[in-house]
Design a protein around this motif. Sequence first.
Motif, short mmCIF file in Angstrom:
data_model
loop_
_atom_site.label_atom_id
_atom_site.label_comp_id
_atom_site.label_asym_id
_atom_site.label_seq_id
_atom_site.Cartn_x
_atom_site.Cartn_y
_atom_site.Cartn_z
N TYR A 15 0.82 -1.21 0.00
CA TYR A 15 0.00 0.00 0.00
C TYR A 15 0.86 1.27 0.00
O TYR A 15 0.56 2.23 -0.69
N VAL A 16 1.95 1.24 0.78
CA VAL A 16 2.82 2.41 0.90
C VAL A 16 3.65 2.61 -0.37
O VAL A 16 4.06 3.72 -0.67
N GLY A 17 3.87 1.55 -1.12
CA GLY A 17 4.66 1.67 -2.34
C GLY A 17 5.94 0.86 -2.33
O GLY A 17 6.68 0.85 -3.30
N LYS A 18 6.23 0.20 -1.24
CA LYS A 18 7.39 -0.68 -1.14
C LYS A 18 6.96 -2.08 -1.60
O LYS A 18 6.85 -3.01 -0.81
N ILE A 19 6.73 -2.20 -2.89
CA ILE A 19 6.09 -3.39 -3.44
C ILE A 19 6.96 -4.64 -3.29
O ILE A 19 6.46 -5.69 -2.90
N MET A 20 8.25 -4.53 -3.56
CA MET A 20 9.11 -5.71 -3.51
C MET A 20 9.20 -6.28 -2.09
O MET A 20 9.04 -7.48 -1.90
N ILE A 21 9.44 -5.42 -1.11
CA ILE A 21 9.51 -5.91 0.27
C ILE A 21 8.15 -6.43 0.73
O ILE A 21 8.07 -7.40 1.49
N GLY A 22 7.09 -5.82 0.25
CA GLY A 22 5.74 -6.29 0.57
C GLY A 22 5.48 -7.68 0.05
O GLY A 22 4.95 -8.54 0.76
N ILE A 23 5.87 -7.92 -1.19
CA ILE A 23 5.68 -9.26 -1.78
C ILE A 23 6.52 -10.29 -1.04
O ILE A 23 6.05 -11.39 -0.75
N ILE A 24 7.74 -9.92 -0.69
CA ILE A 24 8.62 -10.83 0.04
C ILE A 24 8.00 -11.18 1.39
O ILE A 24 7.98 -12.35 1.80
#
Length: 79
Positions: free
Chosen positions: A22-31
């Motif tokens: 949601y914040v925009g840190k997509i890669m760390i979110g997916i991990i």
Amino acid sequence: MAKNAILAAILSFLIPGLGEIYVGKIMIGIILVVIAIVLSIAIYTVSFYAWILYIIIWLYAIYDSYTNAKATQKTLKTE
């Protein structure tokens, strides 16, 4: 655009990593989502250690999404 820090924390509370996405840190979110899924499956086989790791990842995801959302609010106020 500023992100709501409370909403980011709630999203990560529900599913670890969702707040980061949601914040925009997509890669760390997916991990984090993948790690949470793997640990959820591992809870049935290696229950005690998987629970501990899941709780650590879960708390980290809540904290990280909240602080990242707050940081986006601060950067927009200074600009």
